[in-house]
Motif scaffolding. Structure first.
Motif, PDB file in Angstrom:
ATOM      1  N   VAL A 183       9.182  12.054  -3.923  1.00  0.00           N
ATOM      2  CA  VAL A 183       8.045  11.353  -3.304  1.00  0.00           C
ATOM      3  C   VAL A 183       8.397  10.708  -1.969  1.00  0.00           C
ATOM      4  O   VAL A 183       7.576  10.677  -1.042  1.00  0.00           O
ATOM      5  CB  VAL A 183       7.434  10.300  -4.267  1.00  0.00           C
ATOM      6  N   GLY A 184       9.614  10.190  -1.829  1.00  0.00           N
ATOM      7  CA  GLY A 184      10.008   9.562  -0.577  1.00  0.00           C
ATOM      8  C   GLY A 184      10.044  10.560   0.574  1.00  0.00           C
ATOM      9  O   GLY A 184       9.469  10.327   1.642  1.00  0.00           O
ATOM     10  N   ASN A 185      10.710  11.691   0.359  1.00  0.00           N
ATOM     11  CA  ASN A 185      10.801  12.699   1.411  1.00  0.00           C
ATOM     12  C   ASN A 185       9.465  13.395   1.653  1.00  0.00           C
ATOM     13  O   ASN A 185       9.191  13.846   2.767  1.00  0.00           O
ATOM     14  CB  ASN A 185      11.873  13.728   1.064  1.00  0.00           C
ATOM     15  N   THR A 186       8.646  13.494   0.609  1.00  0.00           N
ATOM     16  CA  THR A 186       7.303  14.054   0.803  1.00  0.00           C
ATOM     17  C   THR A 186       6.481  13.147   1.705  1.00  0.00           C
ATOM     18  O   THR A 186       5.741  13.621   2.574  1.00  0.00           O
ATOM     19  CB  THR A 186       6.590  14.230  -0.552  1.00  0.00           C
ATOM     20  N   ALA A 187       6.609  11.842   1.522  1.00  0.00           N
ATOM     21  CA  ALA A 187       5.903  10.893   2.382  1.00  0.00           C
ATOM     22  C   ALA A 187       6.368  11.020   3.830  1.00  0.00           C
ATOM     23  O   ALA A 187       5.555  11.051   4.763  1.00  0.00           O
ATOM     24  CB  ALA A 187       6.122   9.466   1.879  1.00  0.00           C
ATOM     25  N   GLY A 233      14.606   6.732   0.657  1.00  0.00           N
ATOM     26  CA  GLY A 233      14.886   5.814  -0.440  1.00  0.00           C
ATOM     27  C   GLY A 233      13.659   5.247  -1.120  1.00  0.00           C
ATOM     28  O   GLY A 233      13.782   4.528  -2.123  1.00  0.00           O
ATOM     29  N   TYR A 234      12.465   5.564  -0.614  1.00  0.00           N
ATOM     30  CA  TYR A 234      11.257   4.993  -1.204  1.00  0.00           C
ATOM     31  C   TYR A 234      11.020   5.500  -2.629  1.00  0.00           C
ATOM     32  O   TYR A 234      10.318   4.839  -3.403  1.00  0.00           O
ATOM     33  CB  TYR A 234      10.032   5.322  -0.342  1.00  0.00           C
ATOM     34  N   ALA A 294       2.475  14.540  -5.290  1.00  0.00           N
ATOM     35  CA  ALA A 294       2.763  14.858  -3.891  1.00  0.00           C
ATOM     36  C   ALA A 294       1.626  14.422  -2.974  1.00  0.00           C
ATOM     37  O   ALA A 294       1.859  13.935  -1.859  1.00  0.00           O
ATOM     38  CB  ALA A 294       3.016  16.355  -3.740  1.00  0.00           C
ATOM     39  N   LEU A 295       0.382  14.590  -3.427  1.00  0.00           N
ATOM     40  CA  LEU A 295      -0.770  14.164  -2.627  1.00  0.00           C
ATOM     41  C   LEU A 295      -0.727  12.654  -2.398  1.00  0.00           C
ATOM     42  O   LEU A 295      -0.937  12.178  -1.274  1.00  0.00           O
ATOM     43  CB  LEU A 295      -2.062  14.556  -3.335  1.00  0.00           C
ATOM     44  N   LEU A 296      -0.455  11.896  -3.442  1.00  0.00           N
ATOM     45  CA  LEU A 296      -0.395  10.435  -3.321  1.00  0.00           C
ATOM     46  C   LEU A 296       0.765  10.014  -2.418  1.00  0.00           C
ATOM     47  O   LEU A 296       0.634   9.086  -1.611  1.00  0.00           O
ATOM     48  CB  LEU A 296      -0.265   9.806  -4.706  1.00  0.00           C
ATOM     49  N   ALA A 297       1.913  10.706  -2.547  1.00  0.00           N
ATOM     50  CA  ALA A 297       3.052  10.412  -1.674  1.00  0.00           C
ATOM     51  C   ALA A 297       2.698  10.711  -0.221  1.00  0.00           C
ATOM     52  O   ALA A 297       3.062   9.955   0.692  1.00  0.00           O
ATOM     53  CB  ALA A 297       4.268  11.229  -2.107  1.00  0.00           C
ATOM     54  N   ALA A 298       1.977  11.818   0.000  1.00  0.00           N
ATOM     55  CA  ALA A 298       1.568  12.179   1.358  1.00  0.00           C
ATOM     56  C   ALA A 298       0.649  11.121   1.949  1.00  0.00           C
ATOM     57  O   ALA A 298       0.782  10.751   3.127  1.00  0.00           O
ATOM     58  CB  ALA A 298       0.876  13.543   1.346  1.00  0.00           C
ATOM     59  N   LEU A 299      -0.273  10.605   1.140  1.00  0.00           N
ATOM     60  CA  LEU A 299      -1.156   9.533   1.614  1.00  0.00           C
ATOM     61  C   LEU A 299      -0.342   8.294   1.992  1.00  0.00           C
ATOM     62  O   LEU A 299      -0.625   7.634   3.002  1.00  0.00           O
ATOM     63  CB  LEU A 299      -2.189   9.194   0.539  1.00  0.00           C
ATOM     64  N   GLY A 300       0.663   7.986   1.177  1.00  0.00           N
ATOM     65  CA  GLY A 300       1.549   6.870   1.509  1.00  0.00           C
ATOM     66  C   GLY A 300       2.274   7.113   2.822  1.00  0.00           C
ATOM     67  O   GLY A 300       2.442   6.202   3.642  1.00  0.00           O
ATOM     68  N   GLY A 301       2.702   8.374   3.031  1.00  0.00           N
ATOM     69  CA  GLY A 301       3.369   8.719   4.282  1.00  0.00           C
ATOM     70  C   GLY A 301       2.451   8.595   5.482  1.00  0.00           C
ATOM     71  O   GLY A 301       2.886   8.194   6.570  1.00  0.00           O
ATOM     72  N   THR A 313       0.829  -1.209   0.000  1.00  0.00           N
ATOM     73  CA  THR A 313       0.000   0.000   0.000  1.00  0.00           C
ATOM     74  C   THR A 313       0.861   1.256   0.000  1.00  0.00           C
ATOM     75  O   THR A 313       0.640   2.188  -0.781  1.00  0.00           O
ATOM     76  CB  THR A 313      -0.926   0.013   1.233  1.00  0.00           C
ATOM     77  N   ILE A 314       1.860   1.289   0.873  1.00  0.00           N
ATOM     78  CA  ILE A 314       2.725   2.469   0.989  1.00  0.00           C
ATOM     79  C   ILE A 314       3.481   2.708  -0.311  1.00  0.00           C
ATOM     80  O   ILE A 314       3.454   3.812  -0.873  1.00  0.00           O
ATOM     81  CB  ILE A 314       3.705   2.294   2.169  1.00  0.00           C
ATOM     82  N   ILE A 315       4.148   1.671  -0.808  1.00  0.00           N
ATOM     83  CA  ILE A 315       4.914   1.820  -2.046  1.00  0.00           C
ATOM     84  C   ILE A 315       3.975   2.072  -3.220  1.00  0.00           C
ATOM     85  O   ILE A 315       4.278   2.847  -4.128  1.00  0.00           O
ATOM     86  CB  ILE A 315       5.774   0.568  -2.308  1.00  0.00           C
ATOM     87  N   GLY A 316       2.799   1.433  -3.186  1.00  0.00           N
ATOM     88  CA  GLY A 316       1.837   1.583  -4.276  1.00  0.00           C
ATOM     89  C   GLY A 316       1.345   3.014  -4.419  1.00  0.00           C
ATOM     90  O   GLY A 316       1.217   3.533  -5.540  1.00  0.00           O
ATOM     91  N   LEU A 317       1.070   3.689  -3.309  1.00  0.00           N
ATOM     92  CA  LEU A 317       0.613   5.076  -3.367  1.00  0.00           C
ATOM     93  C   LEU A 317       1.709   5.980  -3.932  1.00  0.00           C
ATOM     94  O   LEU A 317       1.446   6.855  -4.753  1.00  0.00           O
ATOM     95  CB  LEU A 317       0.191   5.546  -1.977  1.00  0.00           C
ATOM     96  N   LEU A 318       2.955   5.751  -3.502  1.00  0.00           N
ATOM     97  CA  LEU A 318       4.065   6.537  -4.049  1.00  0.00           C
ATOM     98  C   LEU A 318       4.259   6.235  -5.535  1.00  0.00           C
ATOM     99  O   LEU A 318       4.549   7.130  -6.340  1.00  0.00           O
ATOM    100  CB  LEU A 318       5.357   6.234  -3.285  1.00  0.00           C
ATOM    101  N   ALA A 319       4.098   4.946  -5.895  1.00  0.00           N
ATOM    102  CA  ALA A 319       4.297   4.538  -7.287  1.00  0.00           C
ATOM    103  C   ALA A 319       3.240   5.143  -8.212  1.00  0.00           C
ATOM    104  O   ALA A 319       3.530   5.480  -9.360  1.00  0.00           O
ATOM    105  CB  ALA A 319       4.283   3.015  -7.402  1.00  0.00           C
ATOM    106  N   LEU A 320       2.008   5.293  -7.723  1.00  0.00           N
ATOM    107  CA  LEU A 320       0.959   5.917  -8.545  1.00  0.00           C
ATOM    108  C   LEU A 320       1.335   7.348  -8.906  1.00  0.00           C
ATOM    109  O   LEU A 320       1.188   7.775 -10.054  1.00  0.00           O
ATOM    110  CB  LEU A 320      -0.375   5.890  -7.801  1.00  0.00           C
ATOM    111  N   GLY A 321       1.832   8.095  -7.921  1.00  0.00           N
ATOM    112  CA  GLY A 321       2.270   9.455  -8.200  1.00  0.00           C
ATOM    113  C   GLY A 321       3.471   9.486  -9.112  1.00  0.00           C
ATOM    114  O   GLY A 321       3.555  10.314 -10.036  1.00  0.00           O
ATOM    115  N   GLU A 322       4.414   8.574  -8.867  1.00  0.00           N
ATOM    116  CA  GLU A 322       5.609   8.500  -9.720  1.00  0.00           C
ATOM    117  C   GLU A 322       5.225   8.146 -11.147  1.00  0.00           C
ATOM    118  O   GLU A 322       5.791   8.674 -12.111  1.00  0.00           O
ATOM    119  CB  GLU A 322       6.562   7.442  -9.155  1.00  0.00           C
ATOM    120  N   MET A 323       4.243   7.266 -11.289  1.00  0.00           N
ATOM    121  CA  MET A 323       3.783   6.873 -12.622  1.00  0.00           C
ATOM    122  C   MET A 323       3.242   8.076 -13.392  1.00  0.00           C
ATOM    123  O   MET A 323       3.516   8.230 -14.594  1.00  0.00           O
ATOM    124  CB  MET A 323       2.699   5.804 -12.495  1.00  0.00           C
TER     125      MET A 323
END
Length: 345
Positions: free
Chosen positions: A75-79, A253-254, A229-236, A53-63
């Motif tokens: 995205v990692g530091n934003t989380a 490193g995420y 950033a929103l998706l990364a924040a949700l992952g965080g 879930t955590i990586i997936g939310l960051l990955a959606l934003g990265e995608m």
């Protein structure tokens, strides 16, 4: 009736054909279960799905960033920053009722992170800073703010109910994982059925042609990085809820894990090509391989080596599909597309 049934079966088989990574996921699951039966216990499955879930939310934003021909290294530091902002605001609002404190703290974190993402998009679209450099700067800004708010200390959340985000289950599935699936479905729908989604693909495919077709590249780019950033924040928030603390290094490193997962999922690093559900399957494959290393008793010291090799293989496959060198030049600012008038696009 038979015609309808045949059509449904053919449609399902065609969909499975586009999701070949699902067979890799099944194979990894079986191998892991055979190596260690404890892989199937509820604790391990809950841990695995939460990590996904955590990586997936960051990955959606990265995608989204990669589909548009860019990249988001922040995205990692934003989380991490999102979890810090929540912990900080809970301290500041300690006198409020717990439910109000929780809502306001989460809203503050999400809005603050979205502002950081919008700044990344502004830097790229308006100031003309290459995505890799702009988001590298954004990464350090997020980390600096997170250090400032809590002095770099891991801080427990004052509102105990915040842990429900990662701890609550429906059946054997964490509610956070179900939220990931819902968000992934929403992203898929927007990308495939909405004008803004088609604009993301168009910009990643050919920025100049996208501009000629009337797409507002500036606005779309800012929206893309704000959403990332929103998706990364949700992952965080999920990460913080699971660990119980807001910590500036929580998701260190995420961003590389997210990039690797997206690349494994077949999203082209040259932009314009990729599928949301395949990207999600890439997250499953990446996280299950990491988990398999643990059960195979491979040295923790070599984990970075294995992940690095996996990332390089995924990126090599992605860039070999075409446009890799051209895209690298765009990301780093070594090259700019120019319109006939001489203006950078």
């Amino acid at each position: 009736m038979n015609i309808s049934l045949d059509g449904a079966v053919n449609g399902s088989l065609k969909a499975l054909g586009k999701r070949k990574l699902i067979y890799v996921v099944i194979a990894l699951f079986i191998i892991s279960a055979l190596i260690d039966r404890s892989y199937l216990n509820s604790f391990n499955l809950n841990s695995l799905l939460t990590d996904i879930t955590i990586i997936g939310l960051l990955a959606l934003g990265e995608m989204l960033a990669i589909l548009s021909g860019g990249i988001d290294l922040s995205v990692g530091n934003t989380a991490s920053a999102a979890s810090v902002f929540v912990a900080f605001m809970m301290i500041q609002l300690e006198g409020l009722p717990p439910w109000m404190n929780l809502i306001l703290s989460v809203l503050f974190a999400l809005v603050f992170c979205m502002a950081l993402g919008a700044f990344n998009g502004f830097s790229i679209a308006v100031l003309g800073i290459p995505p890799m450099i702009a988001t590298l700067g954004g990464m350090w800004i997020s980390k600096g703010l997170a250090y400032y708010f809590l002095d770099g200390m891991a801080t427990p959340f004052k509102v105990s109910g915040f842990s429900a985000l990662a701890r609550t289950k429906i059946g054997f599935l964490p509610i956070s994982f179900l939220i990931l699936l819902a968000i992934a479905g929403l992203v898929y729908y927007v990308l495939t059925h909405k004008r803004i989604g088609r604009a993301v693909y168009a910009i990643g495919g050919d920025r100049y042609s996208a501009q000629l077709s009337g797409i507002n590249i500036t606005r779309t780019t800012i929206l893309i990085y704000t959403a990332s950033a929103l998706l990364a924040a949700l992952g965080g928030l999920v990460l913080g809820s699971y660990t119980g603390t807001g910590y500036v290094k929580g998701a260190n490193g995420y961003e590389l894990w997210a990039i690797a997962a997206v690349a494994i999922g077949g999203v082209s690093m040259s932009g314009g090509t990729g599928d949301t559900w395949n990207a999600m399957l890439g997250v499953f494959v990446f996280r299950m391989i990491k988990k398999l290393m643990v059960y195979a008793n491979l040295s923790d010291r070599l984990e970075g080596l294995y992940i690095g090799i996996l990332l390089l293989i995924a990126l090599a496959i992605s860039t070999s599909q075409g446009g890799g060198l051209k895209q690298l030049k765009f990301l780093t600012g070594m090259h700019k597309h120019r319109s006939p008038s001489g203006n950078s696009v």
